[in-house]
Design an enzyme around this catalytic site. Structure first.
Site, PDB file in Angstrom:
ATOM      1  N   HIS A 119      22.127 -47.829   7.463  1.00  0.00           N
ATOM      2  CA  HIS A 119      22.170 -49.224   7.933  1.00  0.00           C
ATOM      3  C   HIS A 119      21.348 -50.130   7.018  1.00  0.00           C
ATOM      4  O   HIS A 119      21.814 -51.153   6.538  1.00  0.00           O
ATOM      5  CB  HIS A 119      21.615 -49.310   9.364  1.00  0.00           C
ATOM      6  CG  HIS A 119      21.456 -50.710   9.887  1.00  0.00           C
ATOM      7  ND1 HIS A 119      22.336 -51.295  10.763  1.00  0.00           N
ATOM      8  CD2 HIS A 119      20.517 -51.648   9.644  1.00  0.00           C
ATOM      9  CE1 HIS A 119      21.953 -52.536  11.033  1.00  0.00           C
ATOM     10  NE2 HIS A 119      20.830 -52.782  10.359  1.00  0.00           N
ATOM     11  N   GLU A 120      20.123 -49.731   6.733  1.00  0.00           N
ATOM     12  CA  GLU A 120      19.233 -50.596   5.927  1.00  0.00           C
ATOM     13  C   GLU A 120      19.781 -50.786   4.513  1.00  0.00           C
ATOM     14  O   GLU A 120      19.683 -51.874   3.936  1.00  0.00           O
ATOM     15  CB  GLU A 120      17.820 -50.000   5.867  1.00  0.00           C
ATOM     16  CG  GLU A 120      17.116 -49.915   7.216  1.00  0.00           C
ATOM     17  CD  GLU A 120      17.093 -51.228   7.988  1.00  0.00           C
ATOM     18  OE1 GLU A 120      17.107 -51.183   9.224  1.00  0.00           O
ATOM     19  OE2 GLU A 120      17.102 -52.304   7.341  1.00  0.00           O
ATOM     20  N   HIS A 123      21.947 -53.677   4.134  1.00  0.00           N
ATOM     21  CA  HIS A 123      21.237 -54.945   3.838  1.00  0.00           C
ATOM     22  C   HIS A 123      20.857 -55.008   2.365  1.00  0.00           C
ATOM     23  O   HIS A 123      21.011 -56.059   1.728  1.00  0.00           O
ATOM     24  CB  HIS A 123      19.951 -55.029   4.677  1.00  0.00           C
ATOM     25  CG  HIS A 123      20.174 -55.209   6.149  1.00  0.00           C
ATOM     26  ND1 HIS A 123      21.000 -56.175   6.673  1.00  0.00           N
ATOM     27  CD2 HIS A 123      19.686 -54.520   7.205  1.00  0.00           C
ATOM     28  CE1 HIS A 123      21.009 -56.078   7.995  1.00  0.00           C
ATOM     29  NE2 HIS A 123      20.218 -55.090   8.346  1.00  0.00           N
ATOM     30  N   HIS A 129      23.962 -58.430   9.682  1.00  0.00           N
ATOM     31  CA  HIS A 129      24.368 -57.666  10.874  1.00  0.00           C
ATOM     32  C   HIS A 129      25.783 -58.037  11.311  1.00  0.00           C
ATOM     33  O   HIS A 129      26.209 -59.170  11.193  1.00  0.00           O
ATOM     34  CB  HIS A 129      23.372 -57.912  12.006  1.00  0.00           C
ATOM     35  CG  HIS A 129      22.109 -57.157  11.809  1.00  0.00           C
ATOM     36  ND1 HIS A 129      20.873 -57.603  12.242  1.00  0.00           N
ATOM     37  CD2 HIS A 129      21.876 -55.976  11.187  1.00  0.00           C
ATOM     38  CE1 HIS A 129      19.945 -56.714  11.920  1.00  0.00           C
ATOM     39  NE2 HIS A 129      20.518 -55.723  11.278  1.00  0.00           N
TER      40      HIS A 129
END
Lengths: 367, 81
Positions: A119-120, A123, A129
């Site tokens: 997930h990170e 970014h 998101h």
């Protein structure tokens, strides 16, 4: 999905990364593996490549940090904020910070390092998101068995909107989050559960409470982290307050959130012949205590008291249930049996022994 | 007088909600809840959060909203500053 406003992206496709420090809660090799797999989630759907550096400044610097770690975004201790990352750019740009106070693991306990890292890194590559509850880039954490993880289509669309498609001849696709009122929605399996109805699809379950108009979408792992996704059949034994789940040639018996000890077992334990490789659907008739298992064009009847298959089975489905074709899912409610075949649903009256109604598969969701 | 438990709870809940919205929805720390003109900034941000998560947009910290706020999550904001 949402790309970060200003559309920050890396100018090169061949990026570098470096693991600055390790958490004492996991073996070093497991951290390396989690990082490698998390990077692969994104490199497998884009032209991006990631090279590991042992020293020097890398594009993506991954570290475990504690409380205020001088980036103006202090961590908050166990739970709450698990990690954060910075959008593509120089210096701190692209870096990933994991909250050292979390319980990092390589399985379903605590927080799975692979899932949070993947997930990170979204970014770090320029994604913000997503509000798709099934997306990896959804803000809240939910466990997925890393061995079963497939990057959802929403995330693939997002990252490819920034870096384009992968160079692979076959373009990878990902799971799409089911929507209760999608007219094409089909189900893997369905069961009642303590007065509610659970519709299973991939990693998800749509939970319908009789008193609520909306169905609630959750991951199966929210209730049962050790159950696999893609549950193929499920039924409730109301008397024993148990749910039995089937996938391929295994089955699990569950009470509440707990899988009973000794499961999964092989379905042959129930009396199926070895020619049967999986169960398509099942329901339990509360009044007779008999459970019906549907396999291809035949069905078995199982006696829950004697714990054995009844004699004279299997029988042809069409002989006793009419022209409902192969059964994807089935459940009994208020004396009727509901059979699902693709996007069609049949309401069967066991007393009249015939189909009394034909509906859409999504008729329970007040669309 | 000692603060009545529910009032104390309410105060704590409000602080929790404010902190969440400051962290993830860019609620200003100096937001003036008593500004006459326009909607209370906290209510507006709360609606933004409820809309993002597909919750019922009530502008109030109802149970489902608080449940969502308590879920472990990523520290990156949901709205872009």
């Amino acid at each position: 999905y949402m790309a970060t406003p200003g559309n920050p992206k890396w100018k090169r496709n061949n990026l570098t990364y470096r693991i600055l420090n390790y958490t004492p809660k996991m073996r070093r090799a497991d951290v390396d593996e989690a990082v490698r797999r998390a990077l692969n989630v994104w490199s497998s759907v884009t032209p991006l490549t990631f090279q590991k550096l042992e020293d020097k400044e890398a594009d993506i610097m991954i570290s475990f940090a504690y409380r205020d770690h001088r980036d103006n975004s202090p961590f908050d201790g166990p739970n709450g904020q698990l990690a954060h990352a910075f959008q593509p750019g120089e210096d701190i740009g692209g870096d990933v910070h994991m909250d050292e106070e979390e319980t990092w693991t390589k399985d379903g306990r605590g927080y799975n390092l692979f899932i949070v890292l993947a997930h990170e890194l979204g970014h770090s590559l320029g994604l913000s998101h997503s509000n798709d509850p099934g997306a990896l880039m959804y803000p809240t954490y939910s466990y997925i068995d890393p061995d079963e993880f497939l990057l959802p289509q929403d995330d693939i669309n997002g990252i490819q909107s920034i870096y384009g498609q992968s160079n692979a001849p076959m373009q990878p696709t990902g799971p799409i989050t089911p929507e209760a009122c999608d007219p094409n929605l089909t189900f893997d399996s369905i069961t009642t559960l303590r007065g509610e109805i659970f519709f299973f699809k991939g990693r998800y379950m749509l939970r319908k409470h009789p008193a609520r108009t909306e169905a609630e979408l959750n991951f199966i792992s929210l209730f049962w982290p050790r159950l696999p996704s893609g549950i193929q059949a499920a039924y409730e034994n109301i008397e024993r307050d148990e749910i039995t789940f089937f996938k391929e040639d295994k089955y699990w018996v569950v009470r509440g959130y707990d899988i009973l000890p000794g499961y999964p077992k092989r379905i042959y334990h129930l009396g199926f012949p070895k020619t049967v490789k999986r169960v398509n659907a099942a329901y339990n008739d509360e009044t007779t205590g008999k459970t019906y298992f549907f396999v291809a064009d035949r069905y078995w009847r199982y006696d829950e008291e004697k714990k054995s298959m009844d004699h004279g089975y299997p029988r042809k489905i069409v002989s006793d249930f009419g022209n409902i074709g192969r059964v994807d899912a089935a459940f009994q409610k208020d004396g009727y049996v509901y059979f699902f075949h693709g996007t069609t649903q049949f309401q069967f009256d066991p007393h009249a022994k015939r189909i009394v109604r034909k509906m859409k598969s999504t008729s329970w969701f007040n669309c | 007088f000692p603060v009545a438990p529910e009032a104390e709870d309410e105060e704590k809940t409000l602080q929790f909600v404010e902190s969440y919205l400051q962290s993830f929805y860019d609620l200003r720390k100096d937001h003036h809840p008593h500004i006459r003109s326009g909607e209370n900034p906290l209510t507006a941000k709360l609606k933004e959060m409820q809309s993002f998560f597909g919750l019922e947009v009530t502008g109030k910290p109802d149970l489902e909203t608080l449940e969502m706020m308590k879920k472990p999550r990523c520290g990156v904001t949901d709205v872009q500053k």
